[in-house]
Design an enzyme around this catalytic site. Structure first.
Site, short mmCIF file in Angstrom:
data_model
loop_
_atom_site.label_atom_id
_atom_site.label_comp_id
_atom_site.label_asym_id
_atom_site.label_seq_id
_atom_site.Cartn_x
_atom_site.Cartn_y
_atom_site.Cartn_z
N TYR A 59 47.98 39.25 32.41
CA TYR A 59 47.01 39.89 31.54
C TYR A 59 47.73 40.42 30.30
O TYR A 59 48.36 41.47 30.33
CB TYR A 59 46.29 41.05 32.23
CG TYR A 59 45.53 40.71 33.48
CD1 TYR A 59 45.24 39.40 33.84
CD2 TYR A 59 45.09 41.72 34.34
CE1 TYR A 59 44.54 39.10 34.99
CE2 TYR A 59 44.39 41.44 35.50
CZ TYR A 59 44.13 40.13 35.82
OH TYR A 59 43.44 39.84 36.98
N PRO A 207 33.50 39.64 40.62
CA PRO A 207 32.35 39.82 41.52
C PRO A 207 31.00 39.73 40.82
O PRO A 207 29.99 39.40 41.45
CB PRO A 207 32.58 41.22 42.12
CG PRO A 207 33.44 41.92 41.11
CD PRO A 207 34.34 40.86 40.56
N LEU A 213 26.00 37.98 36.73
CA LEU A 213 25.22 38.60 37.79
C LEU A 213 24.80 40.03 37.47
O LEU A 213 24.20 40.70 38.30
CB LEU A 213 26.03 38.58 39.10
CG LEU A 213 26.10 37.22 39.79
CD1 LEU A 213 27.20 37.19 40.83
CD2 LEU A 213 24.75 36.87 40.42
#
Length: 311
Positions: A59, A207, A213
């Site tokens: 990252y 997730p 989502l």
């Protein structure tokens, strides 16, 4: 205070909602990141009671670990803070290569310790398997690093079921991190059952499927970051996926919650998923993730969610 959960066979106790930090200094993943905002994400998480931060060498590269290290130094103490980081990537003549060799993993851990400005890492993952190193040999080196006190728990990430079984041959693996969400459920076939049977915590990354989502996009949404290359966000598939997400609104409204909270709560009903590491780009999003714990899904709601995304 929210009950802390033990990760795998370790004695690490974490808040069930952690913080994924690829937007903290992850300049190679997202354009135009503000580093002070990134540090504020970490401060907000820790001040709110979250104690589980997930980062990685890649990252940035390196910059996420460095920024987290700066925040840790500000606080003066890292008691009760659980830091997870990952290594396997190295640069060779300007190209990124994977290396799980014991010598490189030891080097990678030492580098992460310096960037994080700490003398131990709570959870260290092999970020991706390479093609040449025996998996139990790689994990064996992490066991030695654990014995030396440089790490406290052992994780692997992006391992197939066969790779995980080889890595866990001596029972040393505490955590598996792998991609898993309502759209991408391959892990249910063998990874989730294996982790549940072997006291290995399963931490799903992305997730919320990079925000898909969360119920905040429309068919007109445009993306200029890593989502632009994600098949979930392309063409007709994107429109079908949005339709499925929209069907979650009835459940979210009955729980007086947002769609994202319902989705995150669904994960915590799955065997061996002990904690989540949703990301955030703003401090208010960090706090918003905590509202997940207010959602208590019924059996019927869990079945309804499954049926929507299996259809």
């Amino acid at each position: 205070m929210t009950e802390r959960i033990a990760l795998g066979k370790s004695d690490l106790l974490v808040h069930p909602i952690g913080l994924g930090t690829n937007a903290v200094g992850g300049h190679n993943l997202y354009p135009n990141l503000n580093e002070e905002t990134g540090k504020e994400l970490v401060r907000t998480a820790l001040d709110s009671g979250m104690n589980f931060l997930d980062t990685a060498f890649i990252y940035g590269p390196e910059r996420s670990e460095e920024l987290i290290g700066e925040v840790l130094k500000e606080r003066g103490s890292r008691d009760d803070i659980v830091i997870a980081t990952k290594g396997a990537h190295k640069f060779v003549n300007g190209e990124v290569k994977l290396d799980n060799s014991p010598a490189f993993l030891r080097e990678a851990v030492e580098g992460s310790l310096k960037r994080l400005q700490t003398d131990y890492i709570d959870l260290y993952y092999i970020h991706f398997p390479d093609e040449q190193t025996p998996k139990d040999e790689a994990v064996g080196e992490l066991k030695r690093l654990r014995d030396e006190g440089k790490i406290k728990a052992i994780g692997v990430s992006n391992f197939s079921i066969d790779q995980l079984k080889e890595a866990n041959k001596d029972g040393y693996v505490d955590v598996l991190q792998s991609e898993y969400n309502l759209f991408q459920r391959e892990a249910e076939k063998d990874l989730l059952p294996y982790t549940a049977e072997n006291q290995i915590s399963f931490i799903p990354y992305f997730p919320l499927a990079s925000g898909l989502l969360a119920g905040k996009y429309s068919k007109d949404s445009k993306f200029d970051d890593i989502r632009a290359e994600n098949p979930l966000f392309k063409g007709e598939a994107f429109e079908r996926n949005l339709e499925k997400v929209e069907k979650l609104r009835e459940i979210s409204e009955s729980n007086h919650a947002d769609v994202a909270h319902v989705v995150l709560a669904w994960y915590l009903t799955r065997d061996s998923i002990d904690a989540l590491i949703p990301g955030a780009k703003r401090p208010d999003q960090v706090l918003d993730n905590l509202k997940t714990l207010d959602v208590q899904l019924t059996r019927e709601e869990i079945e309804r969610i499954d049926s929507i995304f299996r259809g």
